[in-house]
Design an enzyme around this catalytic site. Structure first.
Site: not given
Ligand code: DAT
Ligand code: MG
Length: 150
Positions: A114, A51, A117, A128
């Site tokens: 959620n 991440y 991934h 990844e």
């Molecule tokens: P995704 O998993 O849909 O690719 P991302 O890469 O923007 O989404 O973020 C990675 C993860 O971080 C996501 O699955 C859940 C967490 N996350 C993202 N935005 C968040 C927020 N506003 N508050 C809490 N957790 C969050």
């Molecule tokens: Mg993502």
């Protein structure tokens, strides 16, 4: 293009809630080919790498705690447009916005829990896959391919 690969991971909540089989089944039934799979309890360092783009976000420490809280199921799926289709099967990042019928839209409510991934671009998928499967990936022929692709 039939051989596009995506990195899909069942997060610790998905493993604890017994959703691994359902998630694998959705990708199998859609027609994707499973080319790598393992259960891993990742280190914080590994997760911070995964991440890396989100370092500095207010939710980052909580995200790492959650992801380090138990094992995840790391997978690579291959098939036509695997990255984009994988993302659409997961649903929107925030489950409150995920359509019913998607994994998050069927099983999740909170963005910080959620369940799954999926890589967001072909380039990130490659990164990844290297990060989670440094040992490499098994090659085998998929005899169903003529029934799934033209
Ligand atoms: P995704 O998993 O849909 O690719 P991302 O890469 O923007 O989404 O973020 C990675 C993860 O971080 C996501 O699955 C859940 C967490 N996350 C993202 N935005 C968040 C927020 N506003 N508050 C809490 N957790 C969050
Ligand atoms: Mg993502």
């Amino acid at each position: 293009k039939n051989a596009e690969r995506t990195y899909i991971m069942v997060k610790p909540d998905g493993v604890q809630r017994g959703l691994v089989g359902d998630i694998i089944g959705r990708f199998e039934k859609r027609g994707f080919k499973l080319i790598a799979l393992k259960l891993v309890h990742a280190t914080r360092e590994h997760l911070e790498d995964h991440y890396g783009d989100l370092k500095g976000k207010p939710f980052f420490p909580g995200l790492i705690n959650y992801m380090a809280s138990g094992p995840v199921v790391a997978m690579v799926w291959e098939g036509l447009d695997a990255v984009k289709t994988g993302r659409s099967m997961l649903g929107a990042t925030n489950p409150l916005a995920s359509a019913p019928g998607t994994i998050r839209g069927d099983y999740a409510l909170a963005v910080g829990r959620n369940i799954c991934h999926g890589s967001d671009s072909v380039e990130n998928a490659e990164k990844e896959i290297k990060l989670w499967f440094p040992e490499g990936i098994v090659q085998y022929s998929h005899d169903l391919a003529p029934w799934i692709f033209e």
